[in-house]
Design an enzyme around this catalytic site. Structure first.
Site, PDB file in Angstrom:
ATOM      1  N   LYS A  40      -1.263   5.891  89.862  1.00 28.52           N
ATOM      2  CA  LYS A  40      -2.014   4.655  89.634  1.00 28.52           C
ATOM      3  C   LYS A  40      -3.337   4.698  90.403  1.00 28.52           C
ATOM      4  O   LYS A  40      -3.507   5.490  91.328  1.00 28.52           O
ATOM      5  CB  LYS A  40      -1.173   3.457  90.081  1.00 28.52           C
ATOM      6  CG  LYS A  40      -0.779   3.467  91.556  1.00 28.52           C
ATOM      7  CD  LYS A  40       0.278   2.410  91.857  1.00 28.52           C
ATOM      8  CE  LYS A  40       0.685   2.440  93.332  1.00 28.52           C
ATOM      9  NZ  LYS A  40       1.787   1.514  93.608  1.00 28.52           N
ATOM     10  N   ARG A 140       8.047  -9.358  94.827  1.00 24.99           N
ATOM     11  CA  ARG A 140       6.872  -9.182  93.974  1.00 24.99           C
ATOM     12  C   ARG A 140       7.249  -9.370  92.508  1.00 24.99           C
ATOM     13  O   ARG A 140       6.818 -10.325  91.886  1.00 24.99           O
ATOM     14  CB  ARG A 140       6.277  -7.794  94.236  1.00 24.99           C
ATOM     15  CG  ARG A 140       4.888  -7.598  93.719  1.00 24.99           C
ATOM     16  CD  ARG A 140       4.186  -6.401  94.351  1.00 24.99           C
ATOM     17  NE  ARG A 140       4.785  -5.112  94.023  1.00 24.99           N
ATOM     18  CZ  ARG A 140       4.314  -3.944  94.444  1.00 24.99           C
ATOM     19  NH1 ARG A 140       3.244  -3.908  95.220  1.00 24.99           N
ATOM     20  NH2 ARG A 140       4.897  -2.813  94.114  1.00 24.99           N
ATOM     21  N   HIS A 169      11.985  -1.632  94.880  1.00 27.67           N
ATOM     22  CA  HIS A 169      10.881  -1.178  95.737  1.00 27.67           C
ATOM     23  C   HIS A 169      11.060  -1.790  97.124  1.00 27.67           C
ATOM     24  O   HIS A 169      11.396  -2.960  97.256  1.00 27.67           O
ATOM     25  CB  HIS A 169       9.554  -1.640  95.115  1.00 27.67           C
ATOM     26  CG  HIS A 169       8.339  -1.023  95.742  1.00 27.67           C
ATOM     27  ND1 HIS A 169       8.201   0.332  95.958  1.00 27.67           N
ATOM     28  CD2 HIS A 169       7.185  -1.589  96.198  1.00 27.67           C
ATOM     29  CE1 HIS A 169       7.015   0.573  96.509  1.00 27.67           C
ATOM     30  NE2 HIS A 169       6.382  -0.571  96.663  1.00 27.67           N
ATOM     31  N   TYR A 268     -30.793  -0.894 108.801  1.00 21.50           N
ATOM     32  CA  TYR A 268     -30.892  -2.356 108.703  1.00 21.50           C
ATOM     33  C   TYR A 268     -30.497  -3.024 110.017  1.00 21.50           C
ATOM     34  O   TYR A 268     -29.514  -2.639 110.643  1.00 21.50           O
ATOM     35  CB  TYR A 268     -29.969  -2.865 107.595  1.00 21.50           C
ATOM     36  CG  TYR A 268     -30.429  -2.464 106.211  1.00 21.50           C
ATOM     37  CD1 TYR A 268     -31.665  -2.881 105.713  1.00 21.50           C
ATOM     38  CD2 TYR A 268     -29.615  -1.661 105.421  1.00 21.50           C
ATOM     39  CE1 TYR A 268     -32.068  -2.514 104.437  1.00 21.50           C
ATOM     40  CE2 TYR A 268     -30.014  -1.297 104.144  1.00 21.50           C
ATOM     41  CZ  TYR A 268     -31.247  -1.722 103.661  1.00 21.50           C
ATOM     42  OH  TYR A 268     -31.648  -1.364 102.407  1.00 21.50           O
ATOM     43  N   CYS A 314     -25.617   2.086 104.945  1.00 22.28           N
ATOM     44  CA  CYS A 314     -26.298   1.385 103.850  1.00 22.28           C
ATOM     45  C   CYS A 314     -25.502   1.561 102.552  1.00 22.28           C
ATOM     46  O   CYS A 314     -24.459   2.205 102.541  1.00 22.28           O
ATOM     47  CB  CYS A 314     -27.703   1.933 103.653  1.00 22.28           C
ATOM     48  SG  CYS A 314     -28.678   2.097 105.160  1.00 22.28           S
ATOM     49  N   MET A 315     -26.009   1.000 101.467  1.00 23.86           N
ATOM     50  CA  MET A 315     -25.274   1.074 100.204  1.00 23.86           C
ATOM     51  C   MET A 315     -25.145   2.521  99.713  1.00 23.86           C
ATOM     52  O   MET A 315     -24.079   2.939  99.256  1.00 23.86           O
ATOM     53  CB  MET A 315     -25.969   0.232  99.125  1.00 23.86           C
ATOM     54  CG  MET A 315     -25.166   0.142  97.838  1.00 23.86           C
ATOM     55  SD  MET A 315     -26.035  -0.691  96.505  1.00 23.86           S
ATOM     56  CE  MET A 315     -26.136  -2.361  97.099  1.00 23.86           C
ATOM     57  N   ASP A 316     -26.226   3.294  99.839  1.00 26.50           N
ATOM     58  CA  ASP A 316     -26.263   4.629  99.252  1.00 26.50           C
ATOM     59  C   ASP A 316     -26.597   5.733 100.240  1.00 26.50           C
ATOM     60  O   ASP A 316     -26.649   6.904  99.862  1.00 26.50           O
ATOM     61  CB  ASP A 316     -27.331   4.683  98.142  1.00 26.50           C
ATOM     62  CG  ASP A 316     -27.343   3.415  97.329  1.00 26.50           C
ATOM     63  OD1 ASP A 316     -26.361   3.169  96.623  1.00 26.50           O
ATOM     64  OD2 ASP A 316     -28.313   2.642  97.450  1.00 26.50           O
TER      65      ASP A 316
HETATM   66  C1  LIG Z   1       2.594   2.208  94.529  1.00 27.78           C
HETATM   67  C2  LIG Z   1       4.068   2.244  94.349  1.00 27.78           C
HETATM   68  C3  LIG Z   1       4.805   3.370  94.762  1.00 27.78           C
HETATM   69  C4  LIG Z   1       4.211   4.493  95.573  1.00 27.78           C
HETATM   70  O1  LIG Z   1       4.132   4.084  96.916  1.00 27.78           O
HETATM   71  P1  LIG Z   1       3.817   5.144  98.065  1.00 27.78           P
HETATM   72  O2  LIG Z   1       3.985   4.373  99.309  1.00 27.78           O
HETATM   73  O3  LIG Z   1       2.412   5.575  97.852  1.00 27.78           O
HETATM   74  O4  LIG Z   1       4.779   6.246  97.893  1.00 27.78           O
HETATM   75  C5  LIG Z   1       6.138   3.419  94.449  1.00 27.78           C
HETATM   76  N1  LIG Z   1       6.735   2.397  93.784  1.00 27.78           N
HETATM   77  C6  LIG Z   1       6.072   1.291  93.408  1.00 27.78           C
HETATM   78  C7  LIG Z   1       6.798   0.220  92.697  1.00 27.78           C
HETATM   79  C8  LIG Z   1       4.722   1.165  93.697  1.00 27.78           C
HETATM   80  O5  LIG Z   1       4.071   0.058  93.339  1.00 27.78           O
END
Ligand SMILES: *Cc1c(COP(=O)(O)O)cnc(C)c1O
Length: 373
Positions: A40, A140, A169, A268, A314-316
């Site tokens: 992700k 969650r 999780h 800056y 700075c930004m860049d």
């Molecule tokens: C992001 C995520 C992971 C991975 O977590 P890590 O700590 O990077 O291993 C695993 N399971 C779920 C549901 C997540 O949202």
């Protein structure tokens, strides 16, 4: 197309290190265990498609993404392995997932029933692959009630669905205090025990669980995220035990060098003033590239030495103080290794007051990812 990769600020991704990390995790899991590579957020900044491809080549059984768009990007790039969307997908997009063979997380009976009605009304025939999310304490998404969960499992027997997995999780797998973790494990076990037949993918472990709670992984699959990229899920708190190799190096080169006279100021706010004559280098990278402005006062590495950042980021661009003259084009490491020295995303995160995940995922789009190995 005229625009190209004409920039010397790069994020170098060592896919050999990525493979090493996957193998290191796999080596300590029971035979038959599987790994889902968590890719992700542009693979934690490392590049979605190349990382997914490398992880699958290294033996990962599939990928996890946060949102449907990410899974579809994998499909568009010819990656057909299992891809699980970890977040909740709006039910009106779910037929797109089914058509693309993307697996969705479902966290409530309502969602399943709604999809079931839509699928019947619209004659969607390709089964939607479902992983039931179970909320054992993360708070969650997911089922909290076993009765509702069992009704969902029953509904998944309908031809519009394929019951592919179930997972939970953890909120505190990276903590030295295991009590909350153990409470979540006990709740998870009740959900597992409530089924006569388990789906093919039963998963509970993130990186931290795969590292520090292996003895209690009651599942057949690990979702490997931060550890796959070579970093410690706990920051500095608990020592990692897989022999991980960092995958990414954030690097630039000096774009401009000058002698700053004693009493002259930089950047800056003119917050930095030279106490004596010194060599000052400008770097063509800034907070718009994901090098946080709050790293003002931190350091980078040149030729195996730490060099302090001079004045505000700075930004860049940003300026650094050199120990001696170095020419334009000299490599500068913002995060990675230089001689005997290292700067990790955890080091940067500590300075900023965040976690290594946020540093990695913040690296900007205009920083070219360069792949090796
Ligand atoms: C992001 C995520 C992971 C991975 O977590 P890590 O700590 O990077 O291993 C695993 N399971 C779920 C549901 C997540 O949202």
């Amino acid at each position: 197309m005229i625009s190209g990769r004409l920039r010397k600020t790069t994020y170098q991704v060592d896919l050999g290190a990525l493979r090493h990390n996957i193998q290191a995790q796999r080596a300590v899991l029971p035979a038959g265990s599987r790994i889902l590579a968590v890719v992700k957020a542009n693979a934690y900044g490392h590049g979605l498609v190349p990382v997914a491809q490398a992880a699958l080549n290294a033996g990962a059984a599939g990928t996890c993404v946060a949102i449907l768009d990410e899974a579809l990007e994998l499909r568009d790039n010819g990656i057909d392995a299992l891809s699980l969307v970890l977040g909740i997908t709006p039910v009106e997009y779910a037929n797109v997932a089914a058509a693309a063979g993307v697996s969705l997380t479902v966290g409530s009976l309502d969602w399943l029933e709604e999809y079931h009605h839509l699928a019947q009304a619209n004659h969607w025939t390709k089964p939607l692959k479902v992983h039931l999310g179970i909320d054992t304490g993360m708070g969650r998404i997911g089922f909290t009630d076993i009765v509702e969960f069992k009704r969902a499992v029953n509904l998944l027997a309908e031809p519009e669905f394929e019951f592919e997995g179930m997972f939970t999780h953890f909120a505190t797998a990276d903590s030295t205090d295991a009590s909350y973790f153990e409470k979540q494990v006990a709740r998870w076990q009740r959900f597992v025990d409530s089924l006569d037949t388990l789906p093919p993918y039963v998963h509970m472990a993130n990186s931290a669980t795969g590292m520090w709670h292996r003895e209690c992984i009651m599942a057949n699959t690990v979702r490997m995220g931060i550890s796959m990229y070579g970093h410690n899920p706990s920051g500095y708190d608990i020592k990692e035990n897989l022999g991980l190799q960092p995958v990414g190096t954030f690097q630039t080169t000096i774009s401009f060098v000058k002698k700053l006279k004693a009493g002259e100021s930089v950047s800056y706010g003119a917050t930095y003033t030279a106490k004596e004559d010194e060599w000052l280098a400008t770097l063509p990278v800034g907070y718009a590239d994901g090098y946080p402005r709050s790293l003002t006062g931190f350091k980078v590495m040149v030729d195996g030495q730490f060099c302090p950042i001079a004045g505000r980021v700075c930004m860049d661009q940003m300026m650094i103080r050199l120990p001696k003259y170095y020419p334009v084009d000299t490599p500068v490491i913002l995060m990675g290794k230089s001689g005997q020295l290292t700067l990790t995303p955890t080091d940067l995160a500590k300075q900023v007051g965040t976690i290594n995940y946020e540093i990695l995922t913040g690296i900007g789009n205009r920083v070219h990812r360069v792949y090796k190995n």
